[in-house]
Enzyme design. Sequence first.
Site, PDB file in Angstrom:
ATOM      1  N   PRO A   1       2.961  20.678 -22.758  1.00 49.76           N
ATOM      2  CA  PRO A   1       3.282  20.568 -21.355  1.00 49.76           C
ATOM      3  C   PRO A   1       2.474  19.491 -20.657  1.00 49.76           C
ATOM      4  CG  PRO A   1       2.190  22.655 -21.933  1.00 49.76           C
ATOM      5  CD  PRO A   1       1.951  21.688 -22.999  1.00 49.76           C
ATOM      6  N   GLU A   2       3.154  18.581 -20.044  1.00 48.34           N
ATOM      7  CA  GLU A   2       2.523  17.611 -19.161  1.00 48.34           C
ATOM      8  C   GLU A   2       2.861  18.057 -17.742  1.00 48.34           C
ATOM      9  OE1 GLU A   2       3.145  13.548 -20.591  1.00 48.34           O
ATOM     10  OE2 GLU A   2       3.675  14.322 -22.556  1.00 48.34           O
TER      11      GLU A   2
END
Length: 275
Positions: free
Chosen positions: A2-3
């Site tokens: 996840p960014e």
Amino acid sequence: MPELPEVEVTRRSFADAIAGATVLHARLGKPLRWPLGLAVESLVGGRVGSASRRGKYLWLPVSRPAAEGGLLLHLGMSGSLAFAAQAAAPGAHDHFDLLTDRGLLRLTDPRRFGAVVWSQGLDADPAAKLLTGLGLEPFDPRFDGAYLHQRLAGRRVAVKLALLAGDIVVGAGNIYACEALFLAGIDPRLPAARLSRPRAEKLAQAVRGVLTRALDAGGTTLRDFRDAHGVAGSFQMQAQVYGREGQPCRVCATPVRRIVQGQRSSFFCPTCQKR
DNA sequence: CTCGCATCCTGTTGGC
DNA sequence: TGCCAACAGGATGCGA
């Protein structure tokens, strides 16, 4: 995994549903990156507030009879959150459950690089130190070409690594750093300090642009990213370079190259991106 | 202060 | 089919 876009998409997908809920039960699975810092049972009875985000961290306020505070969550490389009315039995990779009267919030994280940490508040608390030293939010109006140029000055590392470090601007991880550099026409190996002011302007715009588009697409699902209701993202469909080694650049047809920087893959077009 | 690197952990994929 | 190496969306914490 996840960014910033994935974390934000996740936040939006459960924040309204959980706000105002009361904690009925909480459980931990295997250890995550850091200890919770609190007996997990003492979350019971707490009132959940409105989830917010700082960088790739989520902040979930929890008011307990004993004390105010909240949970600082990070999804690491492989974490995801699910929020569902129906509570299934925990699986092997489900390492944190927060059962409320409105549903179950569950962290699934096979690699366990993620974290759930209790903090008494975002000021003057050990856990909150995780947030100190973070760079600007990419959508903060102060994040512009002048700021980026000034903060890159004096750094000898490659511009890609300076972006990933997170102390200048948060939110762009490996995918979006590669994509932003492509959009800005900048070779990821360019020493940070050698980026001109006009190109810093382009890069700041590219970072904001790529993150905006990723948010609109619901994030990137390479393998297993899902929001809190199980919905996948689709930004991977518009990736220009990430994961495309050897395939033709969508602009000039030059094969996309993969190199390693800081033990991570960088993808770029050797024709479109200049030093 | 900046840097380069090892490290945490598990799962998937591709080559032989 | 089995085995093994390489690789994966992050970020800290270390010594130099």
